[in-house]
Each structure stands twice: as C-alpha cells, then as structure tokens.
Write an enzyme that holds these catalytic residues in place. Structure first.
Site, PDB file in Angstrom:
ATOM      1  N   LEU A 104       0.877  -1.163   0.000  1.00 29.86           N
ATOM      2  CA  LEU A 104       0.000   0.000   0.000  1.00 29.86           C
ATOM      3  C   LEU A 104       0.917   1.215   0.000  1.00 29.86           C
ATOM      4  O   LEU A 104       1.923   1.239   0.719  1.00 29.86           O
ATOM      5  CB  LEU A 104      -0.905   0.032   1.240  1.00 29.86           C
ATOM      6  CG  LEU A 104      -2.097  -0.915   1.277  1.00 29.86           C
ATOM      7  CD1 LEU A 104      -2.867  -0.717   2.572  1.00 29.86           C
ATOM      8  CD2 LEU A 104      -3.014  -0.711   0.091  1.00 29.86           C
ATOM      9  N   ASP A 105       0.577   2.229  -0.789  1.00 29.30           N
ATOM     10  CA  ASP A 105       1.410   3.423  -0.868  1.00 29.30           C
ATOM     11  C   ASP A 105       1.576   4.076   0.510  1.00 29.30           C
ATOM     12  O   ASP A 105       0.746   3.908   1.405  1.00 29.30           O
ATOM     13  CB  ASP A 105       0.798   4.445  -1.824  1.00 29.30           C
ATOM     14  CG  ASP A 105       0.730   3.934  -3.251  1.00 29.30           C
ATOM     15  OD1 ASP A 105       1.562   3.072  -3.599  1.00 29.30           O
ATOM     16  OD2 ASP A 105      -0.160   4.379  -3.999  1.00 29.30           O
ATOM     17  N   TYR A 106       2.617   4.863   0.640  1.00 30.46           N
ATOM     18  CA  TYR A 106       2.932   5.598   1.868  1.00 30.46           C
ATOM     19  C   TYR A 106       1.733   6.405   2.354  1.00 30.46           C
ATOM     20  O   TYR A 106       1.436   6.446   3.553  1.00 30.46           O
ATOM     21  CB  TYR A 106       4.114   6.519   1.578  1.00 30.46           C
ATOM     22  CG  TYR A 106       4.584   7.355   2.734  1.00 30.46           C
ATOM     23  CD1 TYR A 106       5.427   6.835   3.710  1.00 30.46           C
ATOM     24  CD2 TYR A 106       4.201   8.698   2.836  1.00 30.46           C
ATOM     25  CE1 TYR A 106       5.873   7.612   4.766  1.00 30.46           C
ATOM     26  CE2 TYR A 106       4.640   9.490   3.889  1.00 30.46           C
ATOM     27  CZ  TYR A 106       5.476   8.939   4.856  1.00 30.46           C
ATOM     28  OH  TYR A 106       5.913   9.721   5.890  1.00 30.46           O
ATOM     29  N   THR A 108      -1.448   5.880   1.557  1.00 28.15           N
ATOM     30  CA  THR A 108      -2.690   5.100   1.485  1.00 28.15           C
ATOM     31  C   THR A 108      -2.843   4.274   2.754  1.00 28.15           C
ATOM     32  O   THR A 108      -1.873   3.683   3.240  1.00 28.15           O
ATOM     33  CB  THR A 108      -2.675   4.155   0.265  1.00 28.15           C
ATOM     34  OG1 THR A 108      -2.591   4.930  -0.937  1.00 28.15           O
ATOM     35  CG2 THR A 108      -3.943   3.306   0.217  1.00 28.15           C
TER      36      THR A 108
END
Length: 245
Positions: A104-106, A108
């Site tokens: 998961l993105d930073y 998100t």
C-alpha cells in the site's frame, strides 16, 4: 516433500533466499553432516540442517491482517530509516522475519496482510490470481454521473495501460465540502493505480483506504492495529486465488 535448501533457510528466518544462497556457496551450510555448496540441492524438512555449525529451527508461519495508517512504508525495512509497517508490530513479532503481502502506498491507509510464509505471499501476489481489492476513495470535487461512467468503462494510465476496475460505486456527494466518496474494486495492483485513474478523469484523490481484500475486511481492527488470520481464512484465501486463476 523436497524443497530447495535456500528456501528452507529462508523459511527458518536464517536470511533472505538470496542471502541464504550466499551462505551455501561459501560452504557455511551442512545437511546431515555434509557441507552443501549446490544451490539446486533439495532437502526434506526432517533433514538436519546446520548453518555455521548450529542447527536451524523452522519458524512457525504467522499471518496477520493490519489496518495500516498513512505515513508508513509497506516494506520490512527502509535504508533511509523511515517508518515502516513493521514498526506497528508488537515486540514479540519484530524478531520474526515478517513482510507485507503486496504493498500500500505511503499515503494510502487500510487493509494489508503481513506474513513470514513466502509461498503464501507468492500465491496471492501472482499476476494470474485475480483477487478483489476494494478501496474507499475521497475525491476532491463533485463527480458527475458522466465521470463515474468514464471510470467504470476504464481509463488509460501510464501512457499506454488500460485500467478497468471490477466495480465503481458512488457512496456520497458532499456539496458543502466539495468532495465525492466512491468505492473502487480492482483485481490488479499497478503502482498508485487508483490515484492515476482518478487523475485520468481530471480529479485528485483526497484520501484513500483499502477496506477489503477478497473476503477480508477491517471490521474490528482499529487503525494502526492488527490481528492474526484465522485458519479458515488462510485456507479460504488459497482456495479463492486458485479458483480465480
């Protein structure tokens, strides 16, 4: 069942597979008293395996569901010493070589699986396994019906990749704060895909949370907390991924 020696070493949390291969080549690994330098060598879990003269102990497989906050990297370690999801684990779990299943993105938040089972991870992240992942997306601005339909029909991102979601659902139009809340379900996982899809229709993501991974949800798990997966959940993930292949 025979397995490659470096795989067994990794499962025992001796080191990563690549590092374990280095140990083998350097003659630091013995199987049943014999030094093994062959990378393709296969062993049974019942064999006596030693590294630097010390028998290895196979680690118990652990499976967790984490509710990731924003501001954490989905990685086991970071060379710049930034916060990672491993920092959210209790001390008793930090000594085990755990790692996230996918990313998961930073910026998100939401549902992220964490395990030390490499086969399980490979099984779920293989591109032929179409596992549904649902995201709640707060968009800056009001999405009119035409834009929702555009998303449902698919958009082009990264110059030449056609991204078509499994489903798009309108949840809320907040005219007072000029924002829209929608649900997007994907069966793929390109880098920053949801954000790029929203940008492709001319809008920006305000915040993004993954709320479902296949049948798993965040129910009962507070932001920044985690829980162990139940046995039936682990088996069901395997069964579903095979069925969707």
């Amino acid at each position: 069942m025979l397995e490659r020696l470096q795989k067994i070493l990794a499962q025992a949390n001796v080191a990563s597979r690549r590092k374990s291969e280095e140990y083998i080549v350097k003659g630091r690994v013995k199987v049943n008293g014999q030094v093994i330098k062959e990378l393709g060598f296969k062993v049974n879990k019942s064999d006596l395996i030693e590294v630097d003269g010390k028998p290895i102990k196979l680690a118990e497989h652990l499976y967790f569901l984490l509710n990731k906050p924003t501001g954490y990297l989905s990685t086991a370690s970071d060379e710049k010493n930034r916060r990672t999801v491993m920092d959210l684990l209790m001390e008793e779990h930090k000594d085990v070589r755990l790692y996230p299943v996918g990313r998961l993105d930073y910026d998100t938040a939401g549902l992220l699986l964490i395990t030390n089972d490499g086969d399980f991870t490979q099984h779920l992240t293989h591109p032929t396994y179409h596992i549904e992942k649902e995201y709640l997306v707060r968009v800056t601005g009001i999405l009119v019906r035409k834009k929702i339909v555009e998303l449902r029909n698919g958009v082009t991102i990264d110059m030449d990749y056609f991204a078509k979601p499994k489903a798009v659902r309108l949840i809320e139009l907040n005219k007072e704060h000029q924002s829209t809340l929608i649900s997007i379900t994907l069966i793929e996982g390109k880098n920053k895909q949801v954000r790029k899809m929203i940008e492709a229709i001319g809008f920006k993501v305000k915040n993004l949370t993954r709320v479902r991974y296949d049948f798993l949800t965040l129910d009962g798990v507070e932001r920044g907390k985690y829980r162990p997966l139940k046995i039936h959940e682990i088996k069901l993930l395997h069964a579903h991924s095979i069925a969707k292949r």
